[in-house]
Design an enzyme around this catalytic site. Structure first.
Site, PDB file in Angstrom:
ATOM      1  N   CYS A 330       1.019  -1.171   0.124  1.00 28.91           N
ATOM      2  CA  CYS A 330      -0.043  -0.079  -0.187  1.00 28.91           C
ATOM      3  C   CYS A 330       1.031   1.444  -0.025  1.00 28.91           C
ATOM      4  CB  CYS A 330      -0.784  -0.085   1.370  1.00 28.91           C
ATOM      5  SG  CYS A 330      -2.494   1.216   0.941  1.00 28.91           S
ATOM      6  N   HIS A 427      -3.678  -5.503   1.349  1.00 30.07           N
ATOM      7  CA  HIS A 427      -3.243  -5.813   2.624  1.00 30.07           C
ATOM      8  C   HIS A 427      -3.805  -7.266   2.877  1.00 30.07           C
ATOM      9  CE1 HIS A 427      -2.378  -1.929   4.000  1.00 30.07           C
ATOM     10  NE2 HIS A 427      -3.551  -1.362   3.294  1.00 30.07           N
TER      11      HIS A 427
END
Length: 484
Positions: A330, A427
């Site tokens: 991310c 994630h």
């Protein structure tokens, strides 16, 4: 005590509110009771994505799992994600509203109370019981005005309260008595019991103290919960650095960025018997590693500047020069590219920053946040593994020529031409056993035996529920809802 709602408040942060709601949710669900978790206001950088594309605190997602439910935005209508020491992004009903400093938010809270109560009402439809988690401590008298997270909510919803304290911290009777004494008379009338959490030793040694506390307050102690060694539950906000492998030889290093987010990405590595996971604190050098992972971040350009200030960029460069591998998740993925642009000032002052330059990518932060659950296939070095993850990010990343490393469900991220650097938005990439083993194999760990995180989560919740069922007066807490 009311049998359709109960609020668990704590004398301090990390007293055991989250785990009590999760454990009690599982206890009730196992009895066939329809139960749902709720937290009106949460402050955490560790969040989860709901099926309908909303964002809530990860603790409520874990509690939903304990109750046998899918996470829903009504379980946590207000989420605060700090981006400075004095300000946070305010997320309401799953969607980012705006950034506010602490003073502005305090003035805004009265407007949120009805939104919170509406979510609580909707959540109760079809439910036998709603378990409510407080936030911090109800004894923070400076925040009593316009409170929506503790007694302010309890009074507005006419919700009975149980207060939990962590005896492992010491001073448990002072914590409980002092908290109760600082409440107003109307607030005290809502307190139906106390719970003492994380006790080690012979409970009989507490008898005189328990009697004293009940005599002083008129409030019963509903139970003493033992310290559960090695219990695994996902941490709400504080990074869990407890290592389970004593003789691991494969080292994974995670730089501790100031605004690190979604640190539970690394639980599967921390619990891996062959992995030594190291979170590096500020002002410490990055140790020798097989794999360096740049984590998610709430303030990517600010954390990138902090990484450079620590000299970690030069240490990453040296790590790669000696053949090590680097993975960015991310915000960490965005840092690995060539440029990061924030023209609207989404995460701070408007402007652009040079990335680390290891991937041929460029990121622009946008007003609308991407929130979605993702099922895909991890493809590396001619091998594939099923993957389940989620995206929470404001950036839109352009990839120039480099191959994505997640296929079938969504094309995500990039791999450098020399196969040393990977970046991606997902994630939870280590949570599925096969995906974890494939990523670690790419990084150099042969014959990896990754933990089954789904099984570990379930086992942890069940173990907690067993302990609560044995140690709490559940008939007094939930009269008439089940046979105890």
């Amino acid at each position: 005590m009311s049998n359709n709602k109960l609020m668990i408040q704590g004398t301090t942060s990390d007293a055991g509110k989250s785990v009590m709601v999760a454990g009690l949710g599982r206890v009730l669900a196992r009895k066939g009771v329809k139960v749902a978790p709720f937290k009106s206001q949460n402050m955490a950088l560790n969040s989860a994505v709901t099926i309908d594309g909303g964002e809530i605190g990860r603790a409520q997602a874990v509690q939903a799992q304990a109750c046998g439910l899918a996470p829903h935005v009504d379980m946590n209508p207000v989420l605060l994600k700090p981006n400075t020491d004095t300000g946070a992004q305010v997320i309401v009903c799953g969607k980012a509203l705006k950034d506010m400093d602490a003073v502005t938010y305090h003035k805004f809270k009265p407007e949120l109370l009805q939104i919170v109560l509406d979510s609580f009402e909707r959540l109760g439809q079809g439910m036998d019981i709603r378990l409510v988690e407080g936030a911090g401590s109800p004894a923070e008298v400076n925040l009593r005005d316009s409170d929506i997270a503790n007694m302010g909510f309890a009074e507005a919803a006419n919700c009975p309260v149980v207060i939990v304290a962590d005896i492992d911290r010491g001073g448990v009777f002072a914590h409980l008595y002092g908290t109760y004494a600082l409440l107003s008379e109307s607030e005290q009338q809502l307190v139906q019991g106390f719970i003492i959490n994380r006790f080690r030793g012979d409970v009989s040694l507490l008898t005189s103290g328990l009697e004293w506390l009940e005599q002083k307050t008129g409030v019963p102690v509903l139970g003493v919960v033992p310290y559960l060694h090695g219990l695994y539950l996902e941490s709400e906000d504080a990074i869990n650095v407890a290592q389970t492998a004593d003789d691991a030889t494969f080292t994974v290093v995670v730089p501790g960025l100031p605004r690190i987010s979604n640190h539970t990405d690394f639980d599967a590595l921390r619990l891996h018997p062959q992995v030594n996971l190291v979170f590096v604190r500020p002002n410490e050098p990055l140790p020798a590693a097989d794999l360096i992972i740049l984590p998610g971040s709430k303030s990517v350009r600010g954390d990138l500047a902090a990484l450079r200030q620590q000299g970690w960029d030069k240490q990453i460069e040296r790590h790669l020069r000696f053949g090590g591998k680097v993975l960015g998740i991310c915000g960490g993925y965005q840092m690995l590219g060539k440029r990061i642009h924030d023209p609207l000032g989404i995460e701070g002052e408007p402007g652009s920053s040079d990335g680390l330059g290891y991937l041929d990518t460029e990121t622009t932060l946008a007003e609308n946040k991407t929130l979605k659950q993702v099922t895909g296939t991890l493809s590396l070095e001619g091998k594939q593994a099923e993957l389940l993850g989620y995206e929470i990010h404001a950036g839109v990343t352009t990839v120039n020529g480099e191959q994505p490393f997640v296929l079938a469900g969504v094309n995500d991220g990039a791999i450098s031409d020399d196969n040393q650097v990977i970046g991606g938005y997902l994630h939870g990439v280590f949570d599925k056993t096969e995906a974890c083993e494939l990523l670690l194999s790419w990084a150099g760990l042969t014959n990896s035996v990754a933990p089954d995180m789904d099984a570990m989560r379930e086992a942890g919740i069940d173990r907690l529920a067993d302990a609560l069922e044995q140690s709490l007066d559940l008939e007094r807490m939930f009269p008439g809802v089940a046979k105890w």
